[in-house]
Design a protein around this motif. Structure first.
Motif, short mmCIF file in Angstrom:
data_model
loop_
_atom_site.label_atom_id
_atom_site.label_comp_id
_atom_site.label_asym_id
_atom_site.label_seq_id
_atom_site.Cartn_x
_atom_site.Cartn_y
_atom_site.Cartn_z
N UNK A 22 0.87 -1.21 -0.29
CA UNK A 22 -0.14 0.02 0.01
C UNK A 22 0.81 1.12 -0.08
N UNK A 23 0.77 2.14 -1.25
CA UNK A 23 1.55 3.34 -1.03
C UNK A 23 0.76 4.30 -0.50
N UNK A 24 0.97 4.83 0.89
CA UNK A 24 0.42 5.90 1.55
C UNK A 24 0.45 7.27 1.02
N UNK A 25 -0.39 7.93 1.55
CA UNK A 25 -0.55 9.49 1.24
C UNK A 25 0.26 9.79 2.39
N UNK A 26 1.03 11.25 2.18
CA UNK A 26 2.00 11.63 3.18
C UNK A 26 1.47 11.83 4.60
N UNK A 27 -0.13 12.24 4.70
CA UNK A 27 -0.77 12.34 5.95
C UNK A 27 -0.62 11.02 6.69
N UNK A 28 -0.43 9.88 6.31
CA UNK A 28 -0.72 8.58 6.88
C UNK A 28 0.25 8.27 7.92
N UNK A 29 1.47 8.54 7.88
CA UNK A 29 2.52 7.83 8.96
C UNK A 29 2.16 8.26 10.30
N UNK A 30 1.71 9.27 10.68
CA UNK A 30 1.39 9.89 12.16
C UNK A 30 0.14 9.20 12.63
N UNK A 31 -0.69 8.48 11.65
CA UNK A 31 -1.69 7.84 11.93
C UNK A 31 -1.80 6.64 12.33
N UNK A 32 -0.59 6.03 11.61
CA UNK A 32 -0.25 4.41 11.86
C UNK A 32 0.41 4.18 13.00
N UNK B 95 -7.25 18.68 8.54
CA UNK B 95 -7.11 19.61 7.56
C UNK B 95 -5.52 19.89 7.55
N UNK B 96 -4.55 19.59 8.41
CA UNK B 96 -3.21 19.66 8.26
C UNK B 96 -2.70 18.51 7.39
N UNK B 97 -3.36 17.24 7.56
CA UNK B 97 -2.77 16.32 6.94
C UNK B 97 -3.45 16.40 5.49
N UNK B 98 -4.40 16.76 5.13
CA UNK B 98 -4.98 17.14 4.02
C UNK B 98 -3.93 18.00 3.24
N UNK B 99 -3.26 19.18 3.77
CA UNK B 99 -2.79 20.26 3.37
C UNK B 99 -1.15 19.54 2.96
N UNK B 100 -0.89 18.70 4.04
CA UNK B 100 0.57 17.97 3.76
C UNK B 100 0.37 17.07 2.46
N UNK B 101 -0.71 16.47 2.27
CA UNK B 101 -1.03 15.65 0.78
C UNK B 101 -0.89 16.64 -0.34
N UNK B 102 -1.59 17.64 -0.25
CA UNK B 102 -1.57 18.76 -1.33
C UNK B 102 0.06 19.27 -1.69
N UNK B 103 0.56 19.73 -0.60
CA UNK B 103 1.99 20.18 -0.62
C UNK B 103 2.65 18.93 -1.52
N UNK B 104 2.89 17.81 -1.04
CA UNK B 104 3.57 16.90 -1.76
C UNK B 104 3.26 16.42 -3.07
N UNK B 105 1.91 16.54 -3.37
CA UNK B 105 1.26 16.25 -4.59
C UNK B 105 1.87 17.20 -5.58
#
Length: 254
Positions: A85-95, A142-152
């Motif tokens: 599973x290739x994770x989104x950038x926001x995932x690590x701190x949640x797992x 919202x911080x996690x979604x922002x991180x996803x957008x930044x990395x994309x």
């Protein structure tokens, strides 16, 4: 489908497919690989993943991997399978409670999904994985979604070559951007931009080994070929010529 992962042109004894599981803020995609290699032979599989977390499940193996820009070569033999599973950038701190910087180029065990995985039924496999990760997906903020957008944006906009440009695109200060990326991935925004350029170069050199190195380095914004070569080796763990040789060897084997 464009891949930032497997760069092999394809081995006839290795079957690979990708699909999504509907948790788009948490999981970019799932990949499934199965192989059946003749006795006494191996098949090297070169993996070049954009910096992000991954989960890999194999028989007796379930691990969470942090971001790693280097070229990873796995020698496949016999018969086997793996689900990733290739994770989104926001995932690590949640797992995991492990700080992201300690997982860079490293991994740790993670509790596997309950029950057996049915690799032949994509719908059932999707349901198993989505149910397993649903709680984590529900905690993305919202911080996690922002991180996803930044990395994309760092991955997809080739015009962004400096951290201040990336920060300005999201109306953030450079320091705020650095904290956001470090908190989620344990790396710097500059690292994201460098990896994008160098992984693009690696894909070109592997799939088209005759490419002009000086022209490629100039296209990617490097001052000269020597600077490009040093940076390539430091980040990806091999020289441009080594990547070329691997590409040529892969073509001779087919």
């Amino acid at each position: 489908m464009e891949s930032k992962g497997h760069v092999n042109p394809g081995d006839p004894e290795v079957w690979f497919r990708r699909f999504t599981i509907g948790l788009d803020d948490l999981v970019r995609h799932v990949w499934v690989v199965r192989w059946s290699i003749p006795a006494g032979e191996t098949r090297p599989q070169r993996v070049l993943a954009y910096p992000a977390g991954n989960i890999v499940l194999m028989p007796g193996h379930c691990r969470l991997y942090g971001p790693d820009p280097s070229v990873d070569v796995r020698e496949l033999s016999g018969e086997g399978w793996a689900v990733g599973l290739l994770l989104r950038p926001a995932a690590l701190p949640l797992l995991t409670s492990t700080p992201p910087d300690r997982l860079v180029a490293s991994s740790e065990p993670i509790t596997p999904p309950p029950g057996a995985l049915d690799l032949d039924d994509e719908a059932a496999l999707t349901e198993s994985l989505a149910t397993w990760l649903a709680d984590a997906a529900g905690r993305i903020d919202s911080s996690g979604r922002l991180l996803n957008d930044v990395c994309a944006e760092a991955e997809n906009d080739a015009s962004l070559t400096r951290v201040d440009q990336l920060a300005e695109h999201f109306d953030l200060s450079t320091r705020t951007l650095e904290r956001l990326v470090a908190r989620g991935l344990g790396v710097s925004p500059k690292w994201l931009l460098d990896c994008r350029r160098l992984q693009e170069a690696a894909t070109v050199l592997f799939t088209a080994p005759g490419s002009d190195l000086a022209g490629l380095s100039a296209d990617l914004g490097y001052a000269d070929q020597a600077h490009f070569t040093r940076h390539y080796r430091r980040v990806l763990g091999e020289t441009p010529d080594a990547t070329r040789r691997a590409g040529r060897a892969a073509r001779r084997s087919h």
